[in-house]
Design a protein around this motif. Structure first.
Motif, mmCIF file in Angstrom:
data_model
loop_
_atom_site.group_PDB
_atom_site.id
_atom_site.type_symbol
_atom_site.label_atom_id
_atom_site.label_comp_id
_atom_site.label_asym_id
_atom_site.label_seq_id
_atom_site.Cartn_x
_atom_site.Cartn_y
_atom_site.Cartn_z
ATOM 1 N N VAL A 17 0.829 -1.204 0.000
ATOM 2 C CA VAL A 17 0.000 0.000 0.000
ATOM 3 C C VAL A 17 0.867 1.259 0.000
ATOM 4 N N SER A 18 1.938 1.262 0.775
ATOM 5 C CA SER A 18 2.813 2.443 0.839
ATOM 6 C C SER A 18 3.380 2.788 -0.530
ATOM 7 N N ILE A 19 3.911 1.786 -1.222
ATOM 8 C CA ILE A 19 4.505 2.038 -2.530
ATOM 9 C C ILE A 19 3.428 2.360 -3.553
ATOM 10 N N GLY A 20 2.277 1.697 -3.440
ATOM 11 C CA GLY A 20 1.195 1.968 -4.388
ATOM 12 C C GLY A 20 0.715 3.403 -4.316
ATOM 13 N N VAL A 21 0.444 3.888 -3.116
ATOM 14 C CA VAL A 21 -0.031 5.263 -2.964
ATOM 15 C C VAL A 21 1.060 6.258 -3.359
ATOM 16 N N ALA A 22 2.317 5.925 -3.065
ATOM 17 C CA ALA A 22 3.417 6.833 -3.403
ATOM 18 C C ALA A 22 3.610 6.993 -4.902
ATOM 19 N N SER A 23 3.067 6.085 -5.714
ATOM 20 C CA SER A 23 3.207 6.217 -7.165
ATOM 21 C C SER A 23 2.538 7.493 -7.666
ATOM 22 N N GLY A 24 1.539 7.965 -6.948
ATOM 23 C CA GLY A 24 0.908 9.214 -7.330
ATOM 24 C C GLY A 24 1.858 10.395 -7.212
ATOM 25 N N GLN A 25 2.757 10.342 -6.247
ATOM 26 C CA GLN A 25 3.714 11.434 -6.081
ATOM 27 C C GLN A 25 4.710 11.473 -7.241
ATOM 28 N N THR A 26 5.149 10.304 -7.702
ATOM 29 C CA THR A 26 6.067 10.299 -8.848
ATOM 30 C C THR A 26 5.359 10.796 -10.110
ATOM 31 N N TYR A 27 4.082 10.476 -10.237
ATOM 32 C CA TYR A 27 3.309 10.978 -11.380
ATOM 33 C C TYR A 27 3.199 12.492 -11.332
ATOM 34 N N GLY A 55 -0.083 3.748 -17.334
ATOM 35 C CA GLY A 55 1.283 3.248 -17.469
ATOM 36 C C GLY A 55 1.999 3.224 -16.140
ATOM 37 N N LYS A 56 1.761 4.255 -15.322
ATOM 38 C CA LYS A 56 2.333 4.283 -13.975
ATOM 39 C C LYS A 56 1.778 3.146 -13.120
ATOM 40 N N VAL A 57 0.486 2.881 -13.275
ATOM 41 C CA VAL A 57 -0.142 1.801 -12.503
ATOM 42 C C VAL A 57 0.481 0.463 -12.864
ATOM 43 N N VAL A 58 0.667 0.204 -14.159
ATOM 44 C CA VAL A 58 1.240 -1.072 -14.597
ATOM 45 C C VAL A 58 2.643 -1.254 -14.035
ATOM 46 N N ALA A 59 3.462 -0.209 -14.118
ATOM 47 C CA ALA A 59 4.846 -0.310 -13.624
ATOM 48 C C ALA A 59 4.881 -0.473 -12.107
ATOM 49 N N GLY A 60 4.126 0.381 -11.420
ATOM 50 C CA GLY A 60 4.155 0.336 -9.965
ATOM 51 C C GLY A 60 3.576 -0.955 -9.419
ATOM 52 N N ALA A 61 2.411 -1.372 -9.929
ATOM 53 C CA ALA A 61 1.791 -2.593 -9.436
ATOM 54 C C ALA A 61 2.640 -3.813 -9.771
ATOM 55 N N GLY A 62 3.263 -3.819 -10.948
ATOM 56 C CA GLY A 62 4.125 -4.942 -11.308
ATOM 57 C C GLY A 62 5.325 -5.064 -10.388
ATOM 58 N N THR A 63 5.961 -3.929 -10.091
ATOM 59 C CA THR A 63 7.128 -3.944 -9.207
ATOM 60 C C THR A 63 6.763 -4.415 -7.809
ATOM 61 N N VAL A 64 5.664 -3.885 -7.277
ATOM 62 C CA VAL A 64 5.261 -4.243 -5.922
ATOM 63 C C VAL A 64 4.832 -5.708 -5.842
ATOM 64 N N THR A 65 4.211 -6.208 -6.889
ATOM 65 C CA THR A 65 3.813 -7.614 -6.894
ATOM 66 C C THR A 65 5.035 -8.524 -6.836
ATOM 67 N N GLY A 120 -3.572 6.373 -5.431
ATOM 68 C CA GLY A 120 -2.502 7.368 -5.383
ATOM 69 C C GLY A 120 -2.519 8.299 -6.583
ATOM 70 N N LEU A 121 -2.804 7.748 -7.756
ATOM 71 C CA LEU A 121 -2.861 8.577 -8.963
ATOM 72 C C LEU A 121 -4.097 9.463 -8.960
ATOM 73 N N CYS A 122 -5.189 8.981 -8.385
ATOM 74 C CA CYS A 122 -6.371 9.840 -8.237
ATOM 75 C C CYS A 122 -6.041 11.062 -7.378
ATOM 76 N N LEU A 172 -12.947 7.874 -11.395
ATOM 77 C CA LEU A 172 -12.476 9.203 -11.017
ATOM 78 C C LEU A 172 -11.196 9.559 -11.773
ATOM 79 N N LEU A 173 -10.307 8.573 -11.921
ATOM 80 C CA LEU A 173 -9.061 8.819 -12.656
ATOM 81 C C LEU A 173 -9.341 9.156 -14.103
ATOM 82 N N ARG A 174 -10.286 8.447 -14.694
ATOM 83 C CA ARG A 174 -10.660 8.739 -16.087
ATOM 84 C C ARG A 174 -11.248 10.145 -16.215
ATOM 85 N N LEU A 175 -12.070 10.517 -15.260
ATOM 86 C CA LEU A 175 -12.677 11.843 -15.290
ATOM 87 C C LEU A 175 -11.644 12.945 -15.123
#
Length: 266
Positions: free
Chosen positions: A87-97, A122-132, A172-174, A259-262
């Motif tokens: 969760v920490s790394i997932g939410v932090a991906s929004g900061q890098t974005y 693209g950020k979601v794919v990279a971040g979620a893949g790394t954390v997985t 995080g991206l939202c 929400l992200l799409r909007l």
């Protein structure tokens, strides 16, 4: 003689747009993965963080608490400790974005002829893949914490953490699309992280909390990720049925993606 060209059928045009969108997502994800591989210090700091939680909670408190029901305390909290990292790394991906959007390459990509939603995805794919991958590595050490790990449980738990990584990366991206200033976003994430991490039952038994705290835990999205992973690894003893945890995470993901799409379309 007049030559007329037939317009492309709608299905072919739709397939072309889909290929462009998927390629854009792949480019962003590949760039992020390359950047992460070139920053070993970040991976090392994440490893130190998870080691700290293991030593303090799974090892340090094990002798004091003993067990939760019939489960050793170290085994009980280990799924939650992995969830903290996810969760920490997932939410932090929004900061890098947000940082890339303000100062990095995303400023140029925002004018590219691709759907705006492709950039955060693209950020979601990279971040979620790394954390997985990181969670799968940590799962391999489960037997040291007293968890009986089988191949089926390992695969199912890795899937749970992959879902959690996706959900919280999107969250995080939202936040990054709603809060546009980098400094304000960092302060907001820091303010929200500790209540979310520790009011999820990650390092204690939710069954022992007062009723008012239980209500707060039920509105915490991380509670469902921790509960699902714990039931998957330990074979039961959860706060809610597994289908309820899965349904809650799926609903949160759908709302966050909408929400992200909007927001990204603006």
């Amino acid at each position: 003689m007049t030559v007329t060209t037939a317009a492309a059928p709608p299905a072919a045009a739709g397939d072309g747009r889909l290929r462009v969108a998927l390629r854009a997502i792949g480019v962003i994800a590949h760039r992020d993965l390359l950047r992460q591989s070139r920053r070993p210090g970040v991976l090392l700091s994440q490893a130190v963080q998870i080691l700290f939680f293991v030593l303090v909670y799974a090892v340090g408190f094990d002798g004091m608490v003993g067990s939760v029901g019939s489960v050793p305390f170290s085994a009980y909290v280990f799924p939650g400790i992995i969830a903290i990292q996810v969760v920490s790394i997932g939410v932090a991906s929004g900061q890098t974005y947000a940082w890339d959007r303000e100062y990095g390459v995303l400023r140029e990509l925002l004018v590219a002829p691709v759907p705006r939603i492709c950039l955060p995805l693209g950020k979601v794919v990279a971040g979620a893949g790394t954390v997985t991958v990181q969670s799968a590595v940590m799962l391999a050490f489960s037997p040291l914490m007293g968890v009986e790990l089988t191949a089926g449980r390992f695969a199912a738990a890795a899937g749970c953490y992959a879902l959690a990584a996706t959900v919280f990366s999107v969250i995080g991206l939202c936040l990054a699309t709603v809060i546009t200033r980098v400094q304000t976003l960092q302060a907001t994430v820091q303010l929200a992280m500790f209540p979310m991490l520790f009011l999820s039952g990650s390092v204690f038994s939710p069954a022992d909390v007062p009723d008012w705290l239980a209500w707060i835990m039920h509105i915490n999205p991380m509670t469902y990720a921790v509960d699902l992973a714990r039931q998957t690894l330990l074979g039961g003893g959860g706060l809610l049925p597994r289908w309820a945890d899965l349904g809650a995470l799926a609903a949160i993901l759908v709302v966050a993606l909408a929400l992200l799409r909007l927001r990204s379309g603006r």
